[in-house]
Design a protein around this motif. Structure first.
Motif, PDB file in Angstrom:
ATOM      1  N   GLN A 179       0.834  -1.192   0.000  1.00 41.52           N
ATOM      2  CA  GLN A 179       0.000   0.000   0.000  1.00 41.52           C
ATOM      3  C   GLN A 179       0.874   1.249   0.000  1.00 41.52           C
ATOM      4  OE1 GLN A 179      -2.622  -0.234   3.425  1.00 41.52           O
ATOM      5  NE2 GLN A 179      -4.314  -0.638   2.025  1.00 41.52           N
TER       6      GLN A 179
ATOM      7  N   GLN B 129      -0.734   8.465  -0.332  1.00 40.23           N
ATOM      8  CA  GLN B 129      -0.505   9.778  -0.925  1.00 40.23           C
ATOM      9  C   GLN B 129      -0.803  10.814   0.153  1.00 40.23           C
ATOM     10  OE1 GLN B 129      -1.912  10.868  -4.965  1.00 40.23           O
ATOM     11  NE2 GLN B 129      -3.068  12.464  -3.872  1.00 40.23           N
TER      12      GLN B 129
ATOM     13  N   GLU C 162       4.299  10.321  -2.035  1.00 35.59           N
ATOM     14  CA  GLU C 162       3.751   8.965  -2.007  1.00 35.59           C
ATOM     15  C   GLU C 162       4.707   8.110  -1.189  1.00 35.59           C
ATOM     16  OE1 GLU C 162       1.486   9.319  -6.307  1.00 35.59           O
ATOM     17  OE2 GLU C 162       3.294   8.093  -6.171  1.00 35.59           O
TER      18      GLU C 162
ATOM     19  N   LYS D   1      -7.033   6.788   4.653  1.00 35.49           N
ATOM     20  CA  LYS D   1      -7.477   7.905   3.816  1.00 35.49           C
ATOM     21  C   LYS D   1      -8.292   8.883   4.666  1.00 35.49           C
ATOM     22  CE  LYS D   1      -9.823   9.067  -0.467  1.00 35.49           C
ATOM     23  NZ  LYS D   1     -10.489   8.550  -1.666  1.00 35.49           N
TER      24      LYS D   1
ATOM     25  N   GLU E  30      -4.368  11.808   1.543  1.00 33.86           N
ATOM     26  CA  GLU E  30      -5.368  12.080   0.506  1.00 33.86           C
ATOM     27  C   GLU E  30      -5.896  10.804  -0.135  1.00 33.86           C
ATOM     28  OE1 GLU E  30      -4.116  16.334  -1.357  1.00 33.86           O
ATOM     29  OE2 GLU E  30      -2.901  14.617  -2.000  1.00 33.86           O
ATOM     30  N   ASP E  31      -5.035   9.780  -0.196  1.00 34.24           N
ATOM     31  CA  ASP E  31      -5.437   8.552  -0.869  1.00 34.24           C
ATOM     32  C   ASP E  31      -4.537   7.414  -0.402  1.00 34.24           C
ATOM     33  OD1 ASP E  31      -6.892   6.932  -2.561  1.00 34.24           O
ATOM     34  OD2 ASP E  31      -6.017   7.703  -4.420  1.00 34.24           O
TER      35      ASP E  31
ATOM     36  N   PHE F  81      -3.390   3.630  -2.145  1.00 30.30           N
ATOM     37  CA  PHE F  81      -3.531   2.823  -3.353  1.00 30.30           C
ATOM     38  C   PHE F  81      -2.448   1.749  -3.389  1.00 30.30           C
ATOM     39  CE2 PHE F  81      -1.086   6.632  -4.330  1.00 30.30           C
ATOM     40  CZ  PHE F  81       0.038   6.140  -4.969  1.00 30.30           C
TER      41      PHE F  81
END
Length: 181
Positions: free
Chosen positions: A4, A7, A24, A84, A105-106, A108
């Motif tokens: 994972q 961000q 990131e 998140k 923010e995220d 992914f």
């Protein structure tokens, strides 16, 4: 399980126009490594102490005297305290007191051929070390903009001719971050 990536937008508080970076970071990084990511991405030199605050809990380097209630940042992974939407407070240099908001923010899945951590965006140069916090930095910018300012020559000499408050290079920041892998 796929790796994972978080961000994170890092924003320096109390400085206008805003100084920020978008990085990131692997979720498996300990907060100590996240500290080093912030240092390299922002342009700090890691000369001073720091701490994180997440949901009212302080993390940092343990106090050898045991007087401060700080959890060891080496024992805590980013993915254990954030998801998140999480906001972390990162304070650097307890004299100048630079506060940063770290907003996740995220989250992914890592791209297979990409190297992390990396800086993908940002704006403006980081203030110089030991400038006197947000107030000192604002005074520095005023003096640098005005060649007639009584402190202009002195502060230009102190900060160096190469300093440009408007400049930021995400590629250079990512190159510095690659040293962490």
């Amino acid at each position: 399980m796929p790796r994972q990536i978080f961000q994170v937008k890092v924003t320096l508080a109390d400085v206008l126009p805003e100084v920020w970076r978008r990085v990131e970071v692997p979720g498996g990084y300990t907060l100590d490594r996240v500290h080093r990511v912030v240092q390299h991405a922002m342009g700090w030199q890691d000369y001073h102490l720091h701490s994180f605050e997440v949901d009212g809990v302080q993390y940092g380097e343990p106090d050898p005297d045991g007087e401060l209630a700080v959890r060891d940042e080496l024992d805590v992974r980013l993915d254990a305290v954030a998801h998140k939407g999480t906001r972390l407070l990162y304070t650097y240099d307890f004299g100048d007191w630079w506060e940063h908001e770290l907003l996740v923010e995220d989250v992914f899945v890592a791209e297979p051929d990409e190297r992390y951590p990396r800086c993908v965006a940002g704006q403006r140069s980081c203030p110089p070390e030991d400038v006197g916090g947000a107030f000192g930095y604002a005074e520095l910018l005023v003096a640098l903009r005005d060649p007639a300012h009584p402190q202009h020559a002195h502060l230009r000499g102190w900060v160096g001719r190469g300093f440009d408050a408007e400049e930021f290079d995400a590629v250079r920041a990512s190159t510095l971050l690659r040293r962490l892998t």
